[in-house]
Design a protein around this motif. Sequence first.
Motif, short mmCIF file in Angstrom:
data_model
loop_
_atom_site.label_atom_id
_atom_site.label_comp_id
_atom_site.label_asym_id
_atom_site.label_seq_id
_atom_site.Cartn_x
_atom_site.Cartn_y
_atom_site.Cartn_z
N LEU A 56 16.03 6.07 -5.69
CA LEU A 56 15.93 7.61 -6.44
C LEU A 56 16.68 8.38 -5.67
N THR A 57 15.96 8.58 -4.48
CA THR A 57 16.03 9.33 -3.17
C THR A 57 16.14 8.27 -2.03
N ASP A 58 15.89 9.64 -0.80
CA ASP A 58 16.01 8.68 0.29
C ASP A 58 14.09 8.86 0.23
N GLY A 59 13.22 9.63 0.05
CA GLY A 59 12.55 9.61 0.68
C GLY A 59 12.22 8.51 -0.03
N MET A 60 12.02 8.08 -1.45
CA MET A 60 11.39 7.53 -2.57
C MET A 60 12.16 6.00 -1.25
N SER A 61 13.14 5.66 -0.91
CA SER A 61 13.46 4.91 -0.41
C SER A 61 12.85 4.62 0.79
N ARG A 62 12.23 5.58 1.61
CA ARG A 62 11.51 5.38 3.31
C ARG A 62 10.43 4.50 2.95
N ALA A 63 9.97 5.58 2.00
CA ALA A 63 8.34 4.99 1.69
C ALA A 63 8.45 3.92 0.81
N PHE A 64 9.25 2.93 0.47
CA PHE A 64 9.17 2.09 -0.48
C PHE A 64 9.21 1.09 1.46
N ALA A 65 10.10 1.12 1.92
CA ALA A 65 10.40 0.28 3.03
C ALA A 65 9.40 0.48 3.88
N ASP A 66 8.28 2.24 4.02
CA ASP A 66 7.46 2.16 4.96
C ASP A 66 5.79 0.88 3.83
N GLY A 67 6.46 0.15 2.49
CA GLY A 67 5.33 0.35 2.47
C GLY A 67 5.16 -1.33 2.44
N VAL A 68 6.80 -1.88 2.00
CA VAL A 68 6.69 -3.25 2.40
C VAL A 68 6.68 -4.49 3.85
N ALA A 69 6.92 -2.47 4.48
CA ALA A 69 6.67 -3.21 5.72
C ALA A 69 5.43 -3.65 6.33
N ALA A 70 4.49 -2.87 5.53
CA ALA A 70 2.47 -2.81 6.01
C ALA A 70 2.53 -3.97 5.51
N PHE A 71 2.71 -4.68 4.14
CA PHE A 71 2.67 -5.95 3.89
C PHE A 71 3.09 -6.91 4.83
N GLU A 72 4.80 -6.89 5.44
CA GLU A 72 4.74 -7.85 6.13
C GLU A 72 4.18 -7.70 7.50
N ALA A 73 3.16 -7.44 7.37
CA ALA A 73 2.34 -6.91 8.72
C ALA A 73 0.85 -6.94 8.95
N HIS A 74 1.34 -7.56 7.65
CA HIS A 74 -0.51 -8.44 7.67
C HIS A 74 -0.85 -9.70 7.35
N PRO A 75 -1.32 -10.38 8.61
CA PRO A 75 -1.52 -11.69 8.64
C PRO A 75 -1.18 -13.09 7.72
N GLY A 76 -1.89 -12.37 6.41
CA GLY A 76 -1.96 -13.36 5.68
C GLY A 76 -1.14 -13.31 4.42
N ALA A 77 -0.25 -12.28 4.46
CA ALA A 77 1.06 -11.98 3.26
C ALA A 77 2.79 -13.06 3.83
N GLU A 78 2.59 -13.57 2.84
CA GLU A 78 3.94 -14.07 3.38
C GLU A 78 5.02 -13.30 2.33
N VAL A 79 5.74 -13.06 2.74
CA VAL A 79 7.15 -12.00 2.43
C VAL A 79 8.53 -12.36 2.02
N LEU A 80 8.75 -12.48 0.76
CA LEU A 80 10.03 -12.97 0.17
C LEU A 80 10.85 -11.46 -0.62
N ARG A 81 12.51 -11.95 0.16
CA ARG A 81 13.17 -10.93 -0.22
C ARG A 81 14.07 -11.33 -1.07
N ALA A 82 14.98 -11.09 -2.00
CA ALA A 82 15.95 -11.22 -2.62
C ALA A 82 17.48 -11.57 -1.75
N ASP A 83 17.77 -11.29 -0.67
CA ASP A 83 18.42 -11.18 0.45
C ASP A 83 18.02 -10.92 1.61
N ALA A 84 17.74 -12.19 2.30
CA ALA A 84 16.93 -12.19 3.99
C ALA A 84 17.75 -10.96 4.50
#
Length: 462
Positions: free
Chosen positions: A283-311
């Motif tokens: 909906l907004t640029d701010g929400m897009s940035r917050a989502f990207a930051d949230g996914v990046a935090a998951f990606e930085a976790h050593p025990g998590a496997e992160v899958l995206r619909a489009d790599a």
Amino acid sequence: MSAVEAAAAAAARAATTPTTRDERAGWLEALAAALEAHREELVGIAHEETHLSSARLDGEVTRTAAQLRFFSNVIREGGYLEAVVESPDPSLIPPRPDLRRMLRPLGPVAVYTASNFPFAFSVLGNDTASALAAGCPVVVKAHPGHPRLSRRTAELAEAVVPEEWFSLVEGMDAGTELVRHPLVRAAGFTGSVRGGRALFDLAVSRPDPIPFYGELGSINPVVVTRAAAAERAASIASGLVGSFTRDAGQYCTKPGLVFVPEGGGVEEGVRSGLADAPSSRQLTDGMSRAFADGVAAFEAHPGAEVLRADADADASAPTVVLVDAKTFSADPETFLEECFGPVTVVVRYRDEELPGILSRLEPSLTATIHRGADEDVTALAGTLSAVAGRLLFDGWPTGVAIGWAQHHGGSWPSTTASVHTSVGATAIRRWLAPIAYQDAPEHVLPPELRDANPLGIPRRES
């Protein structure tokens, strides 16, 4: 005089003007008709401002009109007033006088609109509808994500509702001034934990604290039992992908944390289904940035496997975070943090691990159980009902029906007031306070409490 000062003063004047339930019901029905009459225009503006599909927005207009009409029926029925008439009884200790009790409107209220529902939880959304139904004048604080739509909807409202009963203000400063204004008697909010908590703190730190009804963050846990996975792993996986990616995952009821049995086939189905999940703008640029930051935090976790619909896509692509129960238990805070957007955390468990990981859950608006045919899930239901306002079976939480039995709420951090709901008939209770009359002369009593019950409302009598 600021816009907030003018709006609050107007609302306070309106609150002194008596209205009947039939009058207010008529306003709500006229507002519903106005939305429908301007549907095409409003959907066009909303589509430009929010990037949501026209089909989704058209359906939301229908829902918003239905909410307005629903509350017109609620107040015409009259049971929401909780009217009680008790006759004198001198034989009791202490003796009971003539007592009559009902709910009355609080006065002017503030409504803070949501970004993700530009109609249903916005200018004429559920908070505004229930507040007007209760007899409370409303000052709406518009969301910056759809300002033109907010203004146009407000114009339609002001043409229907009597003068001073409805106002629109805009801007962050107006939002903080509004919740502090001494003429405002309560506030409703739908949005982030951070924004809601800031306003809540202002509301309760006033010299005269007021109720603040905030709907905030929720991860909406889902448990898939081994029996359910054995029966329909593929359909559960497909349903999950469809639910958490719907409208870019921008739902307060999105299933954000899903527990699946190890080796049960659901994880594999999610992996497969993710490839076809649609991407859409947030909906907004701010929400897009917050989502990207949230996914990046998951990606930085050593025990998590992160899958995206489009790599190769940007960070707005639908995303699944896969972890095992041990990883989840070792760092639950990371995986219990709501990430608004098309992402869900899937935790694979062994049967003996499930009770321990569920004990880590925080309150949410909803919780869901997918069970096998005839499977007894009484114990599991008891665990999840302690942390959710609505408990679902064999479905998905996205979508909140409008009804008398609906409850859309929960304990912190899902809301600031766990005993109330923002959807359903009892949402009106937020804007009402009780008053009791003792030995009052008949002419002083509201019609709803008079001996003959002239308006014929449901009431308790003894």
